[in-house]
Structure formats: C-alpha cells, structure tokens
Design a protein around this motif. Sequence first.
Motif, mmCIF file in Angstrom:
data_model
loop_
_atom_site.group_PDB
_atom_site.id
_atom_site.type_symbol
_atom_site.label_atom_id
_atom_site.label_comp_id
_atom_site.label_asym_id
_atom_site.label_seq_id
_atom_site.Cartn_x
_atom_site.Cartn_y
_atom_site.Cartn_z
ATOM 1 N N GLU A 75 35.516 -17.318 2.307
ATOM 2 C CA GLU A 75 36.644 -17.914 3.018
ATOM 3 C C GLU A 75 36.197 -19.092 3.878
ATOM 4 O O GLU A 75 36.843 -20.123 3.905
ATOM 5 C CB GLU A 75 37.313 -16.872 3.916
ATOM 6 N N GLU A 85 27.304 -17.657 -3.156
ATOM 7 C CA GLU A 85 27.995 -17.702 -4.452
ATOM 8 C C GLU A 85 27.091 -17.258 -5.601
ATOM 9 O O GLU A 85 27.537 -16.584 -6.521
ATOM 10 C CB GLU A 85 28.520 -19.108 -4.733
ATOM 11 N N TYR A 128 31.328 -12.276 -4.003
ATOM 12 C CA TYR A 128 32.255 -12.473 -2.896
ATOM 13 C C TYR A 128 33.128 -13.718 -3.052
ATOM 14 O O TYR A 128 32.706 -14.719 -3.610
ATOM 15 C CB TYR A 128 31.502 -12.590 -1.573
ATOM 16 N N ASN A 129 34.319 -13.622 -2.476
ATOM 17 C CA ASN A 129 35.238 -14.749 -2.364
ATOM 18 C C ASN A 129 35.051 -15.318 -0.957
ATOM 19 O O ASN A 129 35.522 -14.743 0.020
ATOM 20 C CB ASN A 129 36.676 -14.276 -2.576
ATOM 21 N N LYS A 146 36.817 -11.479 -5.934
ATOM 22 C CA LYS A 146 37.624 -12.677 -6.161
ATOM 23 C C LYS A 146 38.949 -12.361 -6.837
ATOM 24 O O LYS A 146 39.745 -13.258 -7.073
ATOM 25 C CB LYS A 146 36.835 -13.673 -7.012
ATOM 26 N N TYR A 193 34.094 -13.579 4.235
ATOM 27 C CA TYR A 193 34.386 -13.412 2.816
ATOM 28 C C TYR A 193 35.229 -12.173 2.545
ATOM 29 O O TYR A 193 35.355 -11.288 3.392
ATOM 30 C CB TYR A 193 33.070 -13.302 2.031
#
Length: 71
Positions: free
Chosen positions: A46, A38, A43-44, A11, A7
């Motif tokens: 990956e 989530e 966090y974004n 975002k 991650y």
Amino acid sequence: MIFKVTYQEDKISNPKREKTKALYIETESAVEARYLVEQNTPYNIEYVQLLDEKYLAYEQKSPDFKLTEFN
C-alpha cells in the motif's frame, strides 16, 4: 535508511484498513524497499514510508518492531 512498508497479505482480496500490516526494512531507497518486498513476498504493498529519527524512535517502542531481511 529504514522504511515502513504497509501491505495487505495478498493481492486478491480488496484492501481493508483493519487487515493492513506493516514491516520494516533497511535499504538505500524507497524504490529498492518496494522491489525487495515485491520480489520476496505475495503482499499487496500500500505504502512505503521513510522513517525519520523521531518516527523511528516511536516505532521502535512497539513490540512488533523488527527489521525484515530478505536473502
């Protein structure tokens, strides 16, 4: 099953390989792992990867290996 989740910490920024981090989580599926991360972090995500026995043994040798638990 243990999953490795890679991650970016937020975002907003563009993803950069140099800033990619990882956490490890034990769940029943990749979908559940993604959902938990989530719901509990900004966090974004990956990639969510199932760790087989050999890869898990390799990852456990790292001083950064720690299972993440969410309450």
